[in-house]
Structure formats: C-alpha cells, structure tokens
Design a protein around this motif. Structure first.
Motif, PDB file in Angstrom:
ATOM      1  N   ASP A  64      75.226   8.219  60.364  1.00 52.39           N
ATOM      2  CA  ASP A  64      74.251   8.503  59.307  1.00 52.39           C
ATOM      3  C   ASP A  64      73.861   9.973  59.325  1.00 52.39           C
ATOM      4  O   ASP A  64      73.783  10.623  58.277  1.00 52.39           O
ATOM      5  CB  ASP A  64      73.003   7.630  59.505  1.00 52.39           C
ATOM      6  CG  ASP A  64      73.219   6.196  59.074  1.00 52.39           C
ATOM      7  OD1 ASP A  64      73.219   5.950  57.861  1.00 52.39           O
ATOM      8  OD2 ASP A  64      73.393   5.333  59.943  1.00 52.39           O
ATOM      9  N   ALA A  65      73.611  10.494  60.514  1.00 51.98           N
ATOM     10  CA  ALA A  65      73.207  11.895  60.630  1.00 51.98           C
ATOM     11  C   ALA A  65      74.330  12.833  60.200  1.00 51.98           C
ATOM     12  O   ALA A  65      74.091  13.826  59.483  1.00 51.98           O
ATOM     13  CB  ALA A  65      72.795  12.194  62.071  1.00 51.98           C
ATOM     14  N   VAL A  66      75.568  12.543  60.593  1.00 57.38           N
ATOM     15  CA  VAL A  66      76.696  13.403  60.219  1.00 57.38           C
ATOM     16  C   VAL A  66      76.895  13.408  58.707  1.00 57.38           C
ATOM     17  O   VAL A  66      77.111  14.472  58.088  1.00 57.38           O
ATOM     18  CB  VAL A  66      77.971  12.938  60.953  1.00 57.38           C
ATOM     19  CG1 VAL A  66      79.197  13.662  60.411  1.00 57.38           C
ATOM     20  CG2 VAL A  66      77.842  13.165  62.447  1.00 57.38           C
ATOM     21  N   MET A  67      76.812  12.229  58.071  1.00 54.42           N
ATOM     22  CA  MET A  67      76.964  12.165  56.619  1.00 54.42           C
ATOM     23  C   MET A  67      75.863  12.954  55.904  1.00 54.42           C
ATOM     24  O   MET A  67      76.117  13.656  54.925  1.00 54.42           O
ATOM     25  CB  MET A  67      76.943  10.700  56.155  1.00 54.42           C
ATOM     26  CG  MET A  67      78.143   9.882  56.597  1.00 54.42           C
ATOM     27  SD  MET A  67      79.705  10.462  55.862  1.00 54.42           S
ATOM     28  CE  MET A  67      80.387  11.400  57.243  1.00 54.42           C
ATOM     29  N   PHE A  68      74.648  12.863  56.420  1.00 58.24           N
ATOM     30  CA  PHE A  68      73.534  13.607  55.820  1.00 58.24           C
ATOM     31  C   PHE A  68      73.766  15.114  55.932  1.00 58.24           C
ATOM     32  O   PHE A  68      73.577  15.872  54.978  1.00 58.24           O
ATOM     33  CB  PHE A  68      72.230  13.216  56.513  1.00 58.24           C
ATOM     34  CG  PHE A  68      71.032  13.991  56.036  1.00 58.24           C
ATOM     35  CD1 PHE A  68      70.359  13.618  54.884  1.00 58.24           C
ATOM     36  CD2 PHE A  68      70.587  15.112  56.739  1.00 58.24           C
ATOM     37  CE1 PHE A  68      69.256  14.341  54.437  1.00 58.24           C
ATOM     38  CE2 PHE A  68      69.486  15.830  56.312  1.00 58.24           C
ATOM     39  CZ  PHE A  68      68.820  15.446  55.155  1.00 58.24           C
ATOM     40  N   ILE A  69      74.188  15.579  57.110  1.00 58.55           N
ATOM     41  CA  ILE A  69      74.420  17.010  57.320  1.00 58.55           C
ATOM     42  C   ILE A  69      75.531  17.512  56.406  1.00 58.55           C
ATOM     43  O   ILE A  69      75.427  18.588  55.798  1.00 58.55           O
ATOM     44  CB  ILE A  69      74.759  17.281  58.803  1.00 58.55           C
ATOM     45  CG1 ILE A  69      73.559  16.948  59.693  1.00 58.55           C
ATOM     46  CG2 ILE A  69      75.175  18.729  59.020  1.00 58.55           C
ATOM     47  CD1 ILE A  69      73.884  16.928  61.179  1.00 58.55           C
ATOM     48  N   GLN A  70      76.605  16.740  56.288  1.00 64.45           N
ATOM     49  CA  GLN A  70      77.712  17.164  55.427  1.00 64.45           C
ATOM     50  C   GLN A  70      77.299  17.189  53.959  1.00 64.45           C
ATOM     51  O   GLN A  70      77.711  18.075  53.203  1.00 64.45           O
ATOM     52  CB  GLN A  70      78.913  16.238  55.637  1.00 64.45           C
ATOM     53  CG  GLN A  70      79.586  16.432  56.996  1.00 64.45           C
ATOM     54  CD  GLN A  70      80.793  15.536  57.175  1.00 64.45           C
ATOM     55  OE1 GLN A  70      80.897  14.473  56.545  1.00 64.45           O
ATOM     56  NE2 GLN A  70      81.696  15.948  58.055  1.00 64.45           N
ATOM     57  N   ILE A 104      65.673  12.340  61.907  1.00 63.39           N
ATOM     58  CA  ILE A 104      65.884  11.324  62.952  1.00 63.39           C
ATOM     59  C   ILE A 104      66.563  10.129  62.297  1.00 63.39           C
ATOM     60  O   ILE A 104      65.995   9.503  61.392  1.00 63.39           O
ATOM     61  CB  ILE A 104      64.556  10.909  63.602  1.00 63.39           C
ATOM     62  CG1 ILE A 104      63.842  12.136  64.185  1.00 63.39           C
ATOM     63  CG2 ILE A 104      64.801   9.880  64.703  1.00 63.39           C
ATOM     64  CD1 ILE A 104      62.490  11.832  64.776  1.00 63.39           C
ATOM     65  N   PHE A 105      67.780   9.805  62.736  1.00 66.08           N
ATOM     66  CA  PHE A 105      68.609   8.822  62.047  1.00 66.08           C
ATOM     67  C   PHE A 105      68.894   7.609  62.927  1.00 66.08           C
ATOM     68  O   PHE A 105      68.773   7.657  64.153  1.00 66.08           O
ATOM     69  CB  PHE A 105      69.931   9.468  61.617  1.00 66.08           C
ATOM     70  CG  PHE A 105      69.756  10.519  60.548  1.00 66.08           C
ATOM     71  CD1 PHE A 105      69.837  10.189  59.212  1.00 66.08           C
ATOM     72  CD2 PHE A 105      69.480  11.830  60.894  1.00 66.08           C
ATOM     73  CE1 PHE A 105      69.659  11.149  58.234  1.00 66.08           C
ATOM     74  CE2 PHE A 105      69.303  12.800  59.921  1.00 66.08           C
ATOM     75  CZ  PHE A 105      69.386  12.461  58.585  1.00 66.08           C
TER      76      PHE A 105
END
Length: 691
Positions: A670-676, A664-665
């Motif tokens: 932030d979420a896209v950078m974490f997934i990548q 949960i971002f």
C-alpha cells in the motif's frame, strides 16, 4: 501448474482502514472491562461448580472416568510406581540428610494430594534426586553432622528431629511461595528456565548426587561439604580417606551396581515387550536386607544400616519456622527447580497424549502438596523423571494411578517398614546413582543443539559447568542470567535489512537473500527484526543511518541546499506581460529536490514494522528524531505493518507532529503504491500570475 490471482482494492492507510473496519475502542474496552468485573463478581450454583471443578480437577475427570478401559492400566502403573517409590524414597532421604522413614512419608502424602489437585494425568510426584540434594545442602548448613555422635543415644534422636524440622520448613516455605505465585498467576515464570537450562542443570546435579554417594558406597564416615566447589571438596576428602574404605561395603556396592545397571538396561531395551519393568530396586532392597540380617553384617563388618523404621503414620508436627530467614534464598531456588521440572514433565506427556495442563493450577497442586505434607515431617517434593516415565510406560491413564501408588507406600508404612532395619545404606546409595541414568543420557542432546542453535548449546555448557564447578544453586542462577543475556544480546543486535520487490507481485523480501528481487526506484524499504527500546536504540539508529547514508556531513550539505532553494523561491519574480513569459514557482518540497537530485537518489524511506514487537519511549523518540533528520535532506518517512501497541506508543509520544499521519499504511505494498502515485502526479500547486 501455477495460478495467478489479481486483487483490486483501494490503498489503505491505518486511519482509512480503521474507519472502514475498526471498532470503537473506548466503548468496547469499557464494556469488556464491565463484563469481566460483573462475571467475576457473579455468584451462582453453576459458577461455584465450575470454580470447584477448575480448582479441584478430580471433580472434573473422575465422573468421566472410563472404568473398563482405564482401570487396569492405572492399577498396574500405580502399583509399579509404588513399589519403586519404597527404595527410592528411602534412598533420596539420605540425599536430604534425614532418616529413610521421612522419604517414605514424602512418597505418600504429596502423591495423594496431587491426585486431587493436579492436572497432569501421567505425572508421578514424590522424592526427586535434584530437589533432595538441594534440600540436603540447606540441612547440612544449618544442622551439620557431628562426627563423634552415638547413633543409639537420645542425642541422635534430637539431632534427627532438628534435621527433619529444617527440611520440613523448606517444604512449608516452598509450598507458601507456590501458593503466592498461584494467587498472582505467575505460572509463566517457569518459562525462564528454558529446556537447555533444565537439562544441563539436572545433568550437572546428577554429578553432585553421584559424588555425594561415593562415601556411602565405600563405607566412609565423612562430613558432607556444601557451598561453592563442594564437588571437588568431596572428591578430595574421599581420595584422602581411601585407605579407610570398608571392603564389605565396597563389595556390596559393586554387586548392587552390577545388578541394578544390567537389569535396568534390560528394562530399557525390552520395554515394549515387558508389560511392567522388572522391579529390580525393591528386589535388591529385600535381598540385601535378608543377607545383612542373616550374616549380621552390621556387627561383623561394621557396615552402616538404615536402623529403626517406625511403623504407622507420623503425628502432625510444626516445622522449624524460625529458620525461614536462613533458608529463604535456597528455598526460592528449590521452588523454581521443582516447579520447572514438574511442569516440563507434565507438558511433555500432555503433548504426547493429546491433552492440556494448566501451569497455574500446577502451582496450586504442588503448593498444597508441599504445604500440607510439611506438617507430617516431609521434605520438598516434585514430579520425578524415573517414576513418571515408568508410570506412562506401564500403562497409566489418569491421576487415579496415584491412589494405587499411595496404597503400596501405605502398606509399607503401616506393616512392612520395620523389616528394613538391616538394609545397608550402601544399597540405597547405589539406587541413588543408578536412578540418574536418564540425566546422564542428556549429553546425547549436545550434537542436536550444535546443529540447531549454537547459542542454546552455549547456554547448556555454561549452565552445566557452573553447576558442576561452583554449586547447584549458584550454577542455576548463572545459567538463568546467561540465558537472559543471550536474549538481550539478540534483541540488541537484531538485523536490519533492505527489502526488494519480487517482479509483478506484492511480495517484499530482503535483498541479501533474494537477488532476483529489485529495489523500488527512489524508495528505500527497510525492516528491523526486533523490538526498538532503550537497550538497542543506538544500534537501530546506526544500522538505519548506514543503509540510508545519513552522515552528519550529508545532512548539513543537503539542509544548506534546501535553504538555498527556499531563498531562490522567495526571490523569484512572477511572470510579466511585458516579457510574455509565464514563470512557474517551486512550491513543492519534492520539486526542489528533483531539480538537485538524480532519479536514483532516495526520496522516500519506508520502514516495515511487521517484526517490531514493541517500542518504548526511547524508541519512539528515536523515530521522531529520524523523521526530523530525513526531512532535513528532503526524504519523506513512511511506516507500514505497525501492530496496535507499537502504533499507540508512537502516536502517544507525539510522532505525528513530525510526520504526516496519512503516511502510515496497512501493508508495505500500500505504501509503495501511494509513493509511486505521488511521484507520477503533476505538480498541483504550480500557478501562473499575469499582471
């Protein structure tokens, strides 16, 4: 020239952001509650003075009154409105089905009381056509007019006493309802009467007022129809009795209508040049009264006149409280209409002149006005469209203009009232009809509504037709229900969109409107533009499943493939020294599916909750169900931009048992950078075992 900005920071999940920048909710919440309770229970001279100035605003604005700057405008505006109140008060009393003198009382007491308690500086209170019409319907239902009654008998006096008793009871109950609403701080309820509803309702009610006055303008003595289809019943009754038209009253009505319409049009066109509008209503009343007296029109041509108007103040008198059970339903509608119109007018002029009003204080002001004035034989009052507009255009600045308005009405009550004995009622009917000009002009808003919002146009049309065809009370209820249904339908069918990223930015926009944005590979970013609750959970799930392609068959096939991979992992043999080969175990769930899926397949779903205003228990359970289904097909679920209330409900409902709390971002980026980053990392759990 464009400028670029580069921002470097850590990736924030909700937990990390709260640890870095949040506060201790438990302690701060308890402290805030303790401070509020202590503040409300504290009693001091300063607190008492503040409460007094808040509840009786005259103590707030009167000491700061700018005498030299404002007194002239308040005097002229107040006197102008007071002169207009005299004919309109008597005319609207006919709409209420009571004697004209009670309209003068209603033009005096509420004005004085609102001056002390009201917050609208340019609001003129008193008799209002729509409220008078609705009250008159109640009076006619409980005390119908007998056709064979002698107007000069004692029976007529008892009949008038019964009627004003019912009308005063409506005012008393309306005031009590407003005071109860003030105690519960329910001023916000007026917002349920939206602008299209109020305008359509008042415009349609103007037709009812006009039709109800036709018989007076034609000199017909007909019973007043109430209930559903009352407008058509009245028209049919008038058409049947057209041969009995009193030609003298018809002539008076035609002359008065011509004069009133022409002079009102002059006032409107030259309002910037005229310091005060021409008081055509009071001039018409005076001339008509003089002509009727000089030529004895009542006896010569059998025209209906106002009759005896007593001089002096009314004695305090108890309203007919025993009628409360019979008038309760209608009074609720009258209360909401009067309050909604009053607050709407106050807000319009407050915005225009740069000050604020307090809706809850307006409840107190109108509640006290109706409650107290009901004991002086007054019917329900509210802010009025015509006099408020005239007060502002004549230069009124503050509530002090109400003092000069009430002085004019007081002089009429004490001295001049009996002189209107010979005033023809047809003149008052003409004043009623011509006072509705602004309401009829609200049809001009329809092209703008069509251009801006066709749903609001539908609300306007449905409300107008319901009020005209059915009845004032029932039509208003249908308009409110239909308006709320449009809101519910819009939240049920809120759009679900796929977001794409603008190149080299952290900006994400719907792909259907921004074809140059691109989807992040392997990530499906979805946004839902509305709340998620029991009423639209099925639509939300349907939209999400369609965009993700999560059919039951696909879920079963992917789950079967997943179980096969898990079995392959259990049966895999470790590397042996004899073969000289190091076997790598698939221990990551993502690695299983990388071997079976292509790079274009969705491996993560990111839901942007920035437009999700609230979630109920049913919506929270749907989130958990979607997480379970996505996990079955090897897709991870991430959330971003959740507001505090949504996040609290999702957490309390047990969603964290179905998804990783670290997914949960704070923002979508932030979420896209974490997934990548997770995709680019080498498998951490790869191990080699040598025997």
């Amino acid at each position: 020239m464009s400028a670029s900005v580069a921002v470097y920071r850590n990736i924030y999940t909700e937990d990390r952001f709260k640890q870095a920048y949040g506060s201790d909710d438990s302690t701060s919440g308890s402290l805030r509650l303790r401070e509020k309770l202590a503040g409300s229970c504290r009693c001091s001279r300063r607190v008492c003075l503040h409460l007094l100035s808040e509840r009786v605003p005259i103590f707030n604005w009167l000491p700061r009154y700018r005498l030299k700057k404002w007194i002239l405008g308040d005097t002229i505006g107040g006197l102008t409105v007071g002169i207009l109140h005299i004919p309109q008060g008597m005319a609207f009393a006919l709409l209420t089905s009571v004697a004209p003198i009670f309209g003068l009382y209603t033009s005096f007491f509420p004005v004085v009381l609102y001056m002390f308690f009201g917050t609208g500086r340019h609001v003129s209170t008193g008799t209002f056509a729509v409220v008078s019409l609705m009250t008159g319907s109640v009076v006619e239902q409980l005390v119908p007019t007998p056709l064979d009654m002698n107007s000069s008998s004692s029976e007529a006096a008892d009949f008038e006493a019964q009627r004003i008793g019912v009308a005063s009871a409506v005012a008393l109950l309306s005031g009590i309802i407003m005071l109860c609403m003030f105690g519960l701080q329910l001023g916000f309820l007026s917002t349920y009467l939206s602008e299209p509803i109020v305008k359509a309702f008042t415009s349609a009610a103007a037709f009812h007022v006009t039709v109800s006055q036709i018989q007076s303008m034609l000199g017909l003595r007909l019973p007043r129809h109430t209930g559903t289809f009352s407008l058509f019943k009245t028209l049919a009754s008038v058409m049947e009795n057209l041969p009995h038209t009193n030609m003298a009253e018809l002539l008076i009505s035609m002359v008065c209508l011509a004069v009133l319409v022409i002079v009102k049009e002059i006032n409107m066109r030259y309002r910037k040049r005229l310091r005060t509008p021409i008081p055509v209503e009071i001039l018409t009343v005076m001339i008509a009264t003089g002509v009727a007296y000089a030529f004895s029109l009542d006896s010569s041509y059998n025209i209906e006149i106002v009759g005896h108007i007593p001089a002096g103040f009314p004695k305090p008198r108890m309203p007919a409280v025993h009628t409360f059970p019979d008038i309760a339903g209608d009074t609720v509608a009258i209360t909401f209409v009067g309050y909604a119109v009053s607050v709407s007018l106050a807000m319009i002029y407050a915005d225009k002149h740069g000050y604020s009003i307090h809706p809850n204080q307006e409840l107190l002001a109108h509640g006290i006005s109706n409650t107290v004035s009901s004991f002086f034989t007054c019917f329900p009052s509210s802010a009025t469209l015509a006099t408020t507009n005239i007060l502002e255009s004549a230069g009124g600045y503050t509530q002090l203009s109400g003092l000069f308005t009430s002085l004019v009405v007081l002089i009429v009550l004490l001295l001049i009232g009996p002189l209107f004995y010979f005033l023809p009622k047809a003149v008052l009917a003409c004043i009623n009809v011509t006072s509705l000009r602004q309401m009829f002009l609200q049809f001009q808003d329809l092209p703008e509504l069509w251009r801006i919002s066709k749903i609001d146009l539908m609300v306007w049309v449905v409300t107008w037709l319901s009020v005209v065809v059915l009845n004032v009370d029932l039509g208003l209820a249908i308009g409110v229900v239909f308006s709320m249904m449009t809101v519910i339908c819009r939240t049920q069918r809120a759009g679900c969109s796929v977001l794409g990223r603008a190149s080299n930015t952290e900006i994400y926009r719907p792909l259907e409107n921004h074809n140059k944005c691109y989807e992040v590979p392997g990530v499906k970013i979805l946004t839902y533009n509305g709340p998620i609750y029991y009423g639209n959970r099925s639509f939300f799930r349907e939209e999400m499943s369609k965009l993700l392609g999560l059919t039951p068959e696909k879920i079963r096939s992917r789950e079967k493939a997943r179980k096969a991979l898990e079995k392959r992992e259990r049966d895999a043999t470790v590397s042996t020294v004899e073969r000289g080969i190091a076997n790598t175990l698939f221990s990551s769930e993502n690695e299983f599916f990388k071997s079976e899926t292509s790079e274009s397949d969705v491996q993560a779903v990111l839901i942007d909750c920035s437009s999700v205003t609230f979630v109920d228990v049913a919506g929270a359970r749907l989130f958990a169900q979607m997480c379970t289904e996505c996990q079955k097909v090897g897709v991870h679920v991430y959330l971003a931009n959740c507001n505090e209330s949504v996040l609290k409900i999702l957490t309390s409902s047990g969603l964290m048992t179905y998804m990783n709390p670290q997914h949960i971002f704070v923002t979508v980026h932030d979420a896209v950078m974490f997934i990548q980053q997770q995709k680019e990392k080498p498998p951490e759990n790869t191990t080699t075992v040598w025997v």
